[in-house]
Design an enzyme around this catalytic site. Structure first.
Site, PDB file in Angstrom:
ATOM      1  N   TYR A  49       9.156   0.181  24.249  1.00  0.00           N
ATOM      2  CA  TYR A  49       8.715   0.013  25.634  1.00  0.00           C
ATOM      3  C   TYR A  49       7.990  -1.314  25.747  1.00  0.00           C
ATOM      4  CZ  TYR A  49       6.004   0.898  29.948  1.00  0.00           C
ATOM      5  OH  TYR A  49       5.439   0.809  31.197  1.00  0.00           O
TER       6      TYR A  49
ATOM      7  N   ASP B 124       6.550  -8.122  20.582  1.00  0.00           N
ATOM      8  CA  ASP B 124       5.681  -7.525  21.593  1.00  0.00           C
ATOM      9  C   ASP B 124       4.535  -6.828  20.859  1.00  0.00           C
ATOM     10  OD1 ASP B 124       6.100  -5.091  24.312  1.00  0.00           O
ATOM     11  OD2 ASP B 124       4.358  -6.145  23.468  1.00  0.00           O
TER      12      ASP B 124
ATOM     13  N   LYS C  93      -4.002  -5.114  26.009  1.00  0.00           N
ATOM     14  CA  LYS C  93      -4.933  -4.088  25.522  1.00  0.00           C
ATOM     15  C   LYS C  93      -6.206  -4.667  24.897  1.00  0.00           C
ATOM     16  CE  LYS C  93      -1.001  -0.965  25.010  1.00  0.00           C
ATOM     17  NZ  LYS C  93      -1.182   0.185  25.892  1.00  0.00           N
TER      18      LYS C  93
HETATM   19  P1  KE4 Z   1       0.746  -2.702  30.396  1.00  0.00           P
HETATM   20  O1  KE4 Z   1       1.550  -3.336  31.521  1.00  0.00           O
HETATM   21  O2  KE4 Z   1       0.682  -1.184  30.512  1.00  0.00           O
HETATM   22  O3  KE4 Z   1      -0.624  -3.332  30.198  1.00  0.00           O
HETATM   23  O4  KE4 Z   1       1.517  -3.016  29.036  1.00  0.00           O
HETATM   24  C1  KE4 Z   1       2.870  -2.660  28.920  1.00  0.00           C
HETATM   25  C2  KE4 Z   1       3.223  -2.538  27.455  1.00  0.00           C
HETATM   26  C3  KE4 Z   1       3.941  -3.558  26.862  1.00  0.00           C
HETATM   27  N1  KE4 Z   1       4.280  -3.503  25.551  1.00  0.00           N
HETATM   28  C4  KE4 Z   1       3.922  -2.438  24.790  1.00  0.00           C
HETATM   29  C5  KE4 Z   1       4.323  -2.414  23.353  1.00  0.00           C
HETATM   30  C6  KE4 Z   1       3.187  -1.369  25.356  1.00  0.00           C
HETATM   31  O5  KE4 Z   1       2.848  -0.312  24.585  1.00  0.00           O
HETATM   32  C7  KE4 Z   1       2.827  -1.419  26.712  1.00  0.00           C
HETATM   33  C8  KE4 Z   1       2.051  -0.291  27.391  1.00  0.00           C
HETATM   34  N2  KE4 Z   1       1.769   0.839  26.587  1.00  0.00           N
HETATM   35  C9  KE4 Z   1       1.600   2.085  27.291  1.00  0.00           C
HETATM   36  C10 KE4 Z   1       1.495   3.200  26.237  1.00  0.00           C
HETATM   37  N3  KE4 Z   1       2.767   3.617  25.795  1.00  0.00           N
HETATM   38  C11 KE4 Z   1       0.424   2.065  28.217  1.00  0.00           C
HETATM   39  C12 KE4 Z   1       0.049   3.420  28.809  1.00  0.00           C
HETATM   40  C13 KE4 Z   1       0.588   3.567  30.215  1.00  0.00           C
HETATM   41  O6  KE4 Z   1       1.755   3.224  30.484  1.00  0.00           O
HETATM   42  O7  KE4 Z   1      -0.208   4.067  31.039  1.00  0.00           O
END
Ligand code: KE4
Length: 432
Positions: free
Chosen positions: A144, A239, A267
């Site tokens: 993801y 990523d 994060k």
């Molecule tokens: P954000 O747009 O949520 O800050 O980041 C997206 C993203 C990009 N790349 C990786 C590897 C990620 O894990 C994420 C976001 N992670 C999720 C957890 N699986 C955030 C939790 C959520 O979607 O609320």
């Protein structure tokens, strides 16, 4: 545990917010019941609106690596608050942040701040496309990268054929430019590259996957991707939104000794405030406006409050390498203790673990990609999640997520986790 306040708030929230939450995973759809509405947090603890206390093993999906409401980060924010919250103009603190990121992640020669991991990844692939003049990207099933259109793509019929939209609203045209292949399958990548010769701008992956549950790269996988991308002129994007500053100061690329062309971050970088970043080789990043023609912008990018929070956290991590030894040791204790518990109840399920990230899969088979992760018993996972929640342990509300340990997890709290884990596993035996 009483969750009356959360239930009332969830009812109310659904009237004004789609699904009652601002990010889908928070709605507990995969585990049933009512999402817990949090009121406050400190150190290892979350406190919900009903006054229940939980030991937190998610830590806001990674950012709270030093525990919640860390005094150091609070002080950094308080110090800059009187200077106003945003200027929409360049500041020295943004240079300080960029220089610190470059020191901590040597593959990054130039970096651009954004406001989320999604912004980081969608910008990075646009830059790779602009830099190479090519249109297609390769991603991996189960990885993801945020909700950018190019990533919400399911695998096509054949492992190397073009993708299909994985969400309404994503166009077929967009899907046509994303090829999705199985993780840890270097042959599938080689085939995809060969079938789409000179058309692939970038290959993006989680170097250690957190989003299908925790799945580490197979031996030689990252090195194979590096070699393949170098010879095919494909921009290799790690990523590291989850793994950055967590698996090592320099993230998974430091841990595995592989140098990507670009890296995306999020994060931990913001200390809990909304920050993302993308960076990489100078000749690639100099194609970003206004240095180059690839456009990307953001009103609150490099926000002074967020920079102060992120700087305080990154400076601490840079100066205290012992944090990683601590996190790894406490995580080892948790994983070894869980394996003993699983054996003691005859449920030898699979645990994948790298550093301070781990996942318990409700399958006895190895989990090396999304297909094998999907063999987990989701019903059992759901019962496990709720059993642990009732025992005051806050886990990810989905089998396809990883846990994140903070330095606030002490030996004693690890013991509490393991006691709850054993009791919950024993309760599950009735369902086998
Ligand atoms: P954000 O747009 O949520 O800050 O980041 C997206 C993203 C990009 N790349 C990786 C590897 C990620 O894990 C994420 C976001 N992670 C999720 C957890 N699986 C955030 C939790 C959520 O979607 O609320």
């Amino acid at each position: 545990m009483n969750h009356t306040a959360s239930q009332q708030l969830f009812q109310r929230a659904q009237k004004s917010i789609p699904g009652g939450v601002n990010s889908p995973v928070r709605a507990f759809k995969a585990v049933g019941g009512t999402p817990v509405f949090m009121k406050s947090a400190k150190g290892p603890y979350l406190f919900d609106e009903d006054g229940n206390q939980y030991i937190d093993f998610i830590n806001s999906w990674g950012p709270m690596i030093l525990g919640h409401a860390c005094d150091m980060v609070q002080d950094a924010i308080k110090e800059v608050l009187p200077d106003s919250f945003s200027y929409g103009a360049p500041t020295e603190r943004e240079i300080e942040m960029a220089e610190l990121i470059i020191r901590m992640v040597p593959s990054i020669e130039k970096v651009r701040m954004v406001n989320s991991g999604t912004e980081a990844t969608m910008s990075a692939i646009r830059v790779a496309r602009g830099y190479t003049g090519r249109d297609k990207i390769i991603k991996f099933e189960g990885c993801y990268h945020g909700h950018g259109d190019s990533f919400l793509i399911a695998a096509g019929s054949g492992a190397v054929t073009l993708g299909v939209p994985d969400s309404p609203g994503v166009t077929k045209g967009t899907a046509n430019d994303t090829i999705t292949v199985p993780y840890n399958n270097l042959d599938a990548v080689k085939q995809a590259v060969a079938v789409n010769e000179n058309q692939v701008a970038a290959l993006i992956l989680e170097p250690v996957v957190g989003n299908m549950g925790l799945v580490p790269p197979a031996d030689g996988f990252l090195a194979g991707l590096r070699e393949l991308c170098t010879s095919a002129g494909i921009v290799l994007i790690f990523d590291e939104v989850m793994t950055g500053f967590r698996l090592a100061r320099g993230g998974a690329q430091e841990l595995y000794g592989i140098t990507p062309d670009m890296t995306t971050l999020g994060k931990i970088i913001g200390g809990g405030l909304p920050v993302g970043a993308y960076g990489g080789k100078k000749e690639i990043m100099d194609s970003v406006a206004p240095a180059g023609p690839v456009y990307q912008a953001g009103t609150l990018s490099g926000n002074p409050i967020a920079m102060a929070a992120g700087l305080s956290m990154l400076k601490f991590l840079q100066g205290h390498d012992e944090v990683y030894a601590y996190l790894n040791n406490i995580s080892d204790k948790l994983v070894h203790g869980m394996r003993d518990n699983l054996r003691s109840v005859g449920m030898e399920y699979t645990i994948n673990h790298v550093g301070s990230m781990f996942s318990l899969f409700f399958t006895r088979k190895p989990v090396t990609d999304f297909e094998s992760a999907k063999k987990s018993n989701l019903e059992l996972f759901s019962k496990y999640f709720n059993g642990m929640l009732q025992r005051g342990i806050y886990l990810a509300p989905s089998q396809f997520e990883t846990l994140f340990i903070s330095t606030a997890i002490t030996d004693d709290l690890a013991d509490q986790y393991l006691e709850a884990n054993l009791a919950t596993l024993k309760d599950l035996r009735q369902y086998l």
